[in-house]
Write an enzyme that holds these catalytic residues in place. Structure first.
Site, PDB file in Angstrom:
ATOM      1  N   CYS A 147      47.195 -23.589  -0.551  1.00  0.00           N
ATOM      2  CA  CYS A 147      46.916 -23.040  -1.415  1.00  0.00           C
ATOM      3  C   CYS A 147      46.610 -24.086  -3.163  1.00  0.00           C
ATOM      4  O   CYS A 147      45.615 -23.025  -3.238  1.00  0.00           O
ATOM      5  CB  CYS A 147      48.500 -22.143  -1.863  1.00  0.00           C
TER       6      CYS A 147
ATOM      7  N   HIS B  90      30.164 -29.355  -6.566  1.00  0.00           N
ATOM      8  CA  HIS B  90      30.867 -29.214  -5.351  1.00  0.00           C
ATOM      9  C   HIS B  90      30.143 -30.898  -4.687  1.00  0.00           C
ATOM     10  O   HIS B  90      29.848 -32.221  -5.763  1.00  0.00           O
ATOM     11  CB  HIS B  90      30.818 -28.787  -3.863  1.00  0.00           C
TER      12      HIS B  90
ATOM     13  N   CYS C  96      42.538 -23.437  -3.500  1.00  0.00           N
ATOM     14  CA  CYS C  96      41.656 -22.657  -4.035  1.00  0.00           C
ATOM     15  C   CYS C  96      42.826 -22.468  -6.010  1.00  0.00           C
ATOM     16  O   CYS C  96      41.965 -22.186  -6.683  1.00  0.00           O
ATOM     17  CB  CYS C  96      42.613 -21.355  -4.019  1.00  0.00           C
ATOM     18  N   HIS C  97      43.681 -22.687  -5.857  1.00  0.00           N
ATOM     19  CA  HIS C  97      44.513 -22.426  -6.911  1.00  0.00           C
ATOM     20  C   HIS C  97      45.417 -23.357  -8.170  1.00  0.00           C
ATOM     21  O   HIS C  97      45.382 -23.215  -9.005  1.00  0.00           O
ATOM     22  CB  HIS C  97      46.285 -21.383  -7.094  1.00  0.00           C
TER      23      HIS C  97
ATOM     24  N   MET D 249      41.910 -13.506  -1.273  1.00  0.00           N
ATOM     25  CA  MET D 249      43.194 -14.165  -1.271  1.00  0.00           C
ATOM     26  C   MET D 249      43.597 -13.847   0.670  1.00  0.00           C
ATOM     27  O   MET D 249      43.332 -12.556   1.163  1.00  0.00           O
ATOM     28  CB  MET D 249      44.167 -13.558  -1.711  1.00  0.00           C
TER      29      MET D 249
ATOM     30  N   HIS E  61      27.074 -25.024   1.085  1.00  0.00           N
ATOM     31  CA  HIS E  61      27.244 -26.253   1.048  1.00  0.00           C
ATOM     32  C   HIS E  61      26.954 -26.831   2.099  1.00  0.00           C
ATOM     33  O   HIS E  61      26.559 -26.512   3.100  1.00  0.00           O
ATOM     34  CB  HIS E  61      28.675 -25.993   1.891  1.00  0.00           C
TER      35      HIS E  61
END
Length: 574
Positions: A76, A356, A79-80, A117, A398
């Site tokens: 997780c 990124h 993402c968070h 999610m 990407h």
């Protein structure tokens, strides 16, 4: 379970699925490829952390909390965020989660949302007990990982072979320009492979899951960085190239490079960390840490404070004694003048959040960096120190380092694939002779589907290659596509790389990733990446005929992923 209880949960599930979109970053459906990418693990899963107790949170035993914390960092945190304050996903701090309650959170975790999610339970990844565990965990106060000081870095620093004891000249007969550094992701190693003979020169111990390999300006030293923030410095002049220095610059990281500007070649190295959010400048001959700089600060646009803006990519300027440090969550490129570390000067260039990876354009003046969850490519002018352009592209660009070639109509262009859709974007990069196309998306090619990680060409090639290892369809993830640069409109040809590898039918994923040219530009190498307990391989294709040229198999090639040709990496040839 009573009928009344079941009815209540069904109603709650329906309400949760409707409101899930509001909790997610983006209201549009998210592809399986993007979910696979965003749910990557973090080395912080095993790191001891400070834990506070929130009396309002549901009860958890220490064993439950430790298990949930491990799952969070494995599944997780990408993402968070480490502190659960949000990154590409929304915040999951107690002020958000406690008012929702355990039942609501269980349904959200179990079923996911169309906006990003993952459906952890219905996909089979979590069972009901794990869903309950995670619903309670995200209502606790987030545990805090330790910081990483200069003293911490020095405690991990090792000079294995001092500079005065290293070779004074090349002591082997290898063609150093055509060596490949191949990441063996799950064993904490890189394989150095002779590109001429296709034989393994050495298996070098490194950090876990090496993210990139980068060359010194001189081409002598190879620097690799693991996701656990360990850097290894490998001397290619040794009789058998191996480590001469190592250091850890934090607890999680992705990026490393060395000084390239004239007069500063090989003098300094730099690495950026995901945690703590900072970069470290080191001596280029020994990796001795010299200066650490935090990247915590305000987000571009909203001007809100972000506590953990990760350093995603770093490159060295060819125009000035500067490093370009791309900071993910704040959307800033920091132009770090390394000419005087005691009076460090930094120019901040804002573009868009979630910077990124990326690469130089053909002139090596403009750094093209993907703001992936903003669906943009920022062009950073290394000569004038400004934002040259900000281009809207497809979903979740990407590029790896991208691909440079001359388009028959638009002149010099740089290309990127996407994780979230099937497109390949071409962006003009020549504001001098083709101003009308500069830093605009001039064309959009159609690839086989989402899940692309890398795109590549070579100045001596007429081909443009793209992979899609995170696509959920094995027919796509186990193959690559190739375009004719002089006839892009005719579409792509598909090559069955995994099939060519001739690996046993053992259930391995056999995902094909990262096209990489040899120095001559007449071979393209691919990793056929399977699980740690399955056989993997490298496949070499003739760039002119598009025919299989060689398959490299060896029991030591465990989970090969990224691979980097020494010459092309040293000279930014892509």
């Amino acid at each position: 379970m009573t009928a009344k209880r079941i009815a209540r949960l069904v109603a709650l599930a329906a309400a949760t699925l409707v409101s899930a979109t509001a909790m997610a970053q983006d209201a549009k459906p998210v592809s399986e490829a993007e979910k696979n990418y965003q749910a990557g693990g973090s080395p912080l899963a095993e790191v001891p952390m400070y834990q506070s107790t929130n009396p309002k949170a549901p009860k958890m035993t220490q064993a439950e909390f430790d298990r949930a914390r491990q799952i969070y960092f494995e599944r997780c945190a990408g993402c968070h965020g480490v502190l659960r304050k949000g990154a590409t996903g929304k915040p999951l701090t107690p002020d958000v989660t406690l008012p929702k309650g355990t039942d609501y959170l269980k349904v959200f975790i179990a079923y996911g949302s169309p906006a990003g999610m993952p459906n952890w339970q219905t996909s089979g990844e979590f069972d009901e007990a794990t869903v309950d565990l995670m619903a309670r965990y995200i209502q606790q106060d987030p545990p805090t990982p330790p910081e990483w000081s200069l003293a911490d870095a020095k405690n991990t620093w090792k000079v294995i072979v001092p500079p005065d004891q290293r070779p004074k000249k090349k002591m082997n007969k290898y063609n150093l320009d055509n060596i490949f550094s191949t990441t063996l992701r799950d064993t904490g190693e890189v394989a150095l492979i002779d590109g001429d003979t296709k034989q393994i020169i050495n298996i070098v111990k490194t950090g876990y899951a090496v993210h990139i390999s980068r060359m010194s300006a001189s081409g002598r030293y190879l620097f690799v960085i693991g996701r656990d923030a360990k850097i290894n410095m490998i001397d290619l002049w040794m009789e058998k190239p191996d480590n001469v220095a190592e250091i850890r610059v934090g607890l999680e990281a992705r990026s490393v490079d060395t000084s390239k500007f004239k007069g500063y070649e090989d003098k300094l190295a730099i690495a950026g960390a995901y945690w703590p959010p900072q970069y470290t400048i080191m001596d280029g001959n020994t990796l001795e840490p010299l200066k650490i700089v935090s990247t915590r600060g305000m987000v571009v646009g909203t001007q809100e404070y972000h506590p953990e803006p990760r350093v995603a990519s770093i490159v060295a300027s060819h125009y000035k004694p500067e490093f370009l440090v791309n900071v993910k969550e704040t959307g800033k490129t920091m132009m770090v003048d390394y000419s005087n570390l005691n009076a460090l000067k930094t120019t901040e260039i804002g573009s868009a959040p979630f910077l990124h990876d990326g690469g130089w354009d053909a002139s090596k003046r403009y750094f093209m960096v993907a703001a992936n969850n903003s669906n943009k490519i920022a062009a950073i002018d290394a000569k004038d120190g400004k934002l040259a352009g900000l281009t809207e592209v497809g979903k979740i660009p990407h590029p790896g380092r991208g691909a440079n070639f001359t388009h028959p109509k638009y002149g010099p262009v740089w290309a990127t694939g996407h994780l979230g859709d099937e497109t390949i974007s071409l962006i003009g990069t020549d504001p001098q002779k083709n101003k009308q196309y500069a830093f605009k998306e001039v064309a959009k090619l159609k690839g086989p589907g989402g899940g692309a990680l890398f795109i590549k060409t070579h100045p001596k090639s007429k081909h443009l290659w793209s992979d899609a290892p995170l696509n959920p369809d094995p027919k796509v993830s186990q193959a690559v596509v190739v375009f004719d640069i002089n006839n892009l409109d005719k579409g792509y040809v598909t090559l069955p790389i995994a099939e060519w590898a001739g690996l046993p039918d053992d259930g391995g994923a056999k995902r094909v990733t990262q096209p990489e040219y040899n120095k001559a530009g007449d071979e393209v190498w691919f990793a056929v990446w399977s699980a740690k307990d399955k056989q993997s391989a490298l496949v070499v294709v003739d760039d002119k005929t598009l025919k299989l040229k060689s398959v490299i198999k060896d029991p030591r090639l465990i989970t090969p992923t990224g691979h980097f040709n020494v010459y092309n990496t040293q000279h930014d040839v892509y």
